[in-house]
Design an enzyme around this catalytic site. Structure first.
Site, PDB file in Angstrom:
ATOM      1  N   ARG A   1      12.528  17.108   0.383  1.00  0.00           N
ATOM      2  CA  ARG A   1      14.019  16.395   1.065  1.00  0.00           C
ATOM      3  C   ARG A   1      14.174  17.640   2.240  1.00  0.00           C
ATOM      4  NH1 ARG A   1      18.351  17.571  -0.813  1.00  0.00           N
ATOM      5  NH2 ARG A   1      17.901  16.820  -3.071  1.00  0.00           N
TER       6      ARG A   1
ATOM      7  N   TYR B   1      23.063  -1.389  20.475  1.00  0.00           N
ATOM      8  CA  TYR B   1      22.170  -2.274  19.434  1.00  0.00           C
ATOM      9  C   TYR B   1      23.140  -2.614  18.148  1.00  0.00           C
ATOM     10  CZ  TYR B   1      18.733  -2.944  15.341  1.00  0.00           C
ATOM     11  OH  TYR B   1      18.190  -3.220  14.527  1.00  0.00           O
TER      12      TYR B   1
ATOM     13  N   LYS C   1       9.804   1.134  16.591  1.00  0.00           N
ATOM     14  CA  LYS C   1       9.586   0.188  17.833  1.00  0.00           C
ATOM     15  C   LYS C   1       8.473   0.831  18.543  1.00  0.00           C
ATOM     16  CE  LYS C   1      13.060  -1.562  16.356  1.00  0.00           C
ATOM     17  NZ  LYS C   1      14.572  -1.444  16.940  1.00  0.00           N
TER      18      LYS C   1
HETATM   19  C1  LIG Z   1      15.976  -1.144  16.252  1.00  0.00           C
HETATM   20  C2  LIG Z   1      16.831  -0.333  17.074  1.00  0.00           C
HETATM   21  C3  LIG Z   1      17.534   0.655  16.202  1.00  0.00           C
HETATM   22  C4  LIG Z   1      17.506   0.498  14.463  1.00  0.00           C
HETATM   23  O1  LIG Z   1      16.365   1.037  14.189  1.00  0.00           O
HETATM   24  P1  LIG Z   1      15.662   0.944  12.733  1.00  0.00           P
HETATM   25  O2  LIG Z   1      14.525   1.488  12.754  1.00  0.00           O
HETATM   26  O3  LIG Z   1      15.722  -0.726  12.747  1.00  0.00           O
HETATM   27  O4  LIG Z   1      16.870   1.260  11.646  1.00  0.00           O
HETATM   28  C5  LIG Z   1      18.355   1.490  16.865  1.00  0.00           C
HETATM   29  N1  LIG Z   1      18.411   1.292  18.301  1.00  0.00           N
HETATM   30  C6  LIG Z   1      17.728   0.548  19.220  1.00  0.00           C
HETATM   31  C7  LIG Z   1      18.006   0.360  20.389  1.00  0.00           C
HETATM   32  C8  LIG Z   1      16.933  -0.251  18.261  1.00  0.00           C
HETATM   33  O5  LIG Z   1      16.017  -1.245  19.171  1.00  0.00           O
END
Ligand SMILES: *Cc1c(COP(=O)(O)O)cnc(C)c1O
Length: 377
Positions: free
Chosen positions: A46, A98, A195
């Site tokens: 951790r 978001y 992403k």
């Molecule tokens: C998807 C997203 C998040 C959150 O991320 P996760 O990996 O789904 O927890 C935060 N900010 C933006 C701009 C995103 O597209």
């Protein structure tokens, strides 16, 4: 080192002991100590893990920061950054932030007496006017989702410095390949690495990069205390994604420009939102602070029925939430990612029922254009 070289050679590469050119996956929780308290620098995963550490090093390099942190999701990353605040503090946030960040702020952090104001950060005057005596941070996203609104990073940094605020930038949409907010004065950069950084729709993860050593120390304390770390296997997958991030972003950008050209020529499409279009409100600022415009495009087909029709007909655009993958994705924000926002508020923001959002992938552009053309007929 130039950017694409850095993605391959940045941070920690390979394994010194064996010569392996890929960082090993240290699937381990604890480490043998020579004597009590005498360890190699790793004592418990951790607190620190060599595979995660290699990832944290390369992302810090790519964002021109000093220290990186890897978390189990983008939201775990953002939550940990918010833990730098204290009860009674106030934060300013981009108004079309978001959805998950909106939910965290309005439904979770509020219970700990962390106050917030949503503000149109594309207008610096509005940001200045919203600052209160207890404002401690300015959290922005640029470009935003789904209308690709642009916020001026340099102006936000000037305001943040003058008012002693932490400038936090969610750089998920632009990626460090196109935009490096720390160069413009941001204190903290956050990513949903789920992403573009991961890029293959196979890992949920979050990254944070800071430049200042004191913030790094505080954030490591929080990462270790709160514990929302990324596991070694997923850390390794992200490093693999990063090696081709530059190539993917170039391919996506090229496809995006050609898709926008097609959409502009189509009589079935009204407004198109893409920062690369000269008529886009944030185009000039986007051009100043980023070297590419990204792969997210939104456009209006006039009605919910028409939008449904397009989504039911496309073959190569996968109907799904999320973005930033090698495969092109398509969604209707009003029914999917932004469904929890009340209709009136949605319309106020410009998120109409006929708005379609696409995340452009790396397929052959001829196939993507033909697919959309047929679906729009
Ligand atoms: C998807 C997203 C998040 C959150 O991320 P996760 O990996 O789904 O927890 C935060 N900010 C933006 C701009 C995103 O597209």
């Amino acid at each position: 080192m130039k950017r694409k070289t850095k993605m391959v050679h940045g941070g920690i590469t390979g394994d010194e002991r064996t010569g392996a050119v890929s960082v090993p996956i240290y699937q381990v929780s604890t480490y043998k100590q020579e004597a009590a308290g005498k360890h190699t620098g790793y004592e418990y995963s951790r607190t620190g893990n060599p595979t995660r550490h290699a990832l944290e090093t390369v992302i810090a390099d790519l964002e021109n920061g000093s220290t990186g942190f890897a978390f189990g999701s983008g939201m775990a990353a953002i939550t940990s950054v918010m833990m730098l605040m204290n009860a009674g503090d106030h934060i300013l946030m981009t108004d079309d932030v978001y959805g998950g960040s909106y939910r965290l702020t309005t439904k979770v952090l509020n219970r700990f007496n962390l106050d917030h104001t949503f503000v149109d950060t594309s207008d610096p005057a509005k940001v200045e006017a919203a600052i209160k005596p207890n404002t401690k941070a300015l959290f922005i996203e640029t470009p935003t989702n789904p209308l690709l609104k642009i916020t001026d990073l340099k102006k936000m940094s000037t305001i943040a410095k003058a008012n002693n605020l932490l400038l936090i930038v969610d750089n998920t949409f632009a990626t460090p390949y196109w935009q490096q907010p720390i160069d413009f004065g941001a204190n903290i950069v956050v990513h949903s690495a789920t992403k573009y950084i991961g890029g293959h729709s196979d890992v949920v993860s979050g990254l944070v990069v800071v430049k200042d050593d004191k913030i790094a120390e505080d954030l490591h304390f929080i990462q270790n205390s709160v514990g929302g770390i990324l596991g070694p296997q997923d850390s390794w997958l992200l490093m693999r994604g990063i090696k081709t991030l530059g190539l993917r972003m170039e391919a996506i950008e090229k496809n995006a420009h050609q898709l926008v050209e097609f959409l502009q020529s189509s009589s079935k499409v009204s407004t198109i939102y893409y920062p690369g279009i000269t008529s886009h409100k944030g185009h000039d600022v986007a051009k100043q602070q980023a070297t590419g415009f990204g792969g997210m495009i939104s456009f209006d087909v006039g009605s919910a029925e028409k939008a449904d029709q397009v989504l039911s007909k496309v073959k190569y655009f996968t109907l799904a939430e999320s973005l930033g993958a090698v495969e092109s994705l398509i969604s209707i924000p009003a029914k999917m990612t932004h469904a929890s926002i009340p209709k009136d508020r949605r319309h106020e923001l410009g998120i109409t029922d006929g708005l379609i959002r696409i995340s452009v992938g790396i397929e052959d552009i001829e196939d993507l254009i033909e697919d959309l053309k047929e679906a729009l007929e």
